[in-house]
Design an enzyme around this catalytic site. Sequence first.
Site, short mmCIF file in Angstrom:
data_model
loop_
_atom_site.label_atom_id
_atom_site.label_comp_id
_atom_site.label_asym_id
_atom_site.label_seq_id
_atom_site.Cartn_x
_atom_site.Cartn_y
_atom_site.Cartn_z
N GLU A 1 23.17 54.48 -41.17
CA GLU A 1 23.41 55.63 -42.04
C GLU A 1 24.67 56.41 -41.65
OE1 GLU A 1 18.88 56.54 -43.47
OE2 GLU A 1 19.45 57.20 -41.47
N TYR B 1 15.88 83.51 -43.84
CA TYR B 1 16.60 82.57 -42.99
C TYR B 1 16.84 81.25 -43.69
CZ TYR B 1 16.19 85.96 -39.31
OH TYR B 1 16.30 87.10 -38.58
#
Length: 206
Positions: A73, A119
């Site tokens: 990947e 967040y």
Amino acid sequence: MTFENERLSIVAAARSLFARGLTHGSTGNLSVRVGDRVLVTPTGSSLGTVEAADLSLIDLTGAHVGGPKPSKEAFLHAALLRARPDAQAVVHTHSTYAAAVSCMDGLDRDDALPPLTAYFAMRVGRLPLLPYYAPGDAALGPAAEEKARTHRALLLSNHGPIVAGASLGAALDAVEELEETAKLFLLLRGVPTRPLTPEQRAALGG
């Protein structure tokens, strides 16, 4: 930073992800940009045991230019780094809760997780869901590169999250925030929730 310092940072990050259960077996991969080259974890490695000498070197096209064979990947890491010149690192995991969400039907493909916390809005922002591609399928590269131009985090269908960050620490923080929000999302399914409003989200840059 020097290549040696970056190698040590990648190994420390890899061990931390593995120790905290954010990766398992030989899943997950990390990369850090160093100039016009990219250090990336090698193919078939466990993030719990990878060593500095094991790391591969690719260029920004994804071509292997040094060291052991890179993760299959690695092209995906190169794609995100090309799309985001401000990014210095990419983290990809198969973390349990985010992977679980990636398998669900009926998600908003432009915004797969709601902004349940400030967040998440700050560190992740909007999270697009990419279609399914088999692991290592190079066709994922262009699709990921296009989405990454406007999003720092992506969720790969039936696979897991990948995040680009201004530093390795920022990418780690974002992928962990994504995993915790996926956990909250699953825990709260069927319960009325109160995500951040569009105005609250925009004020945080999400």
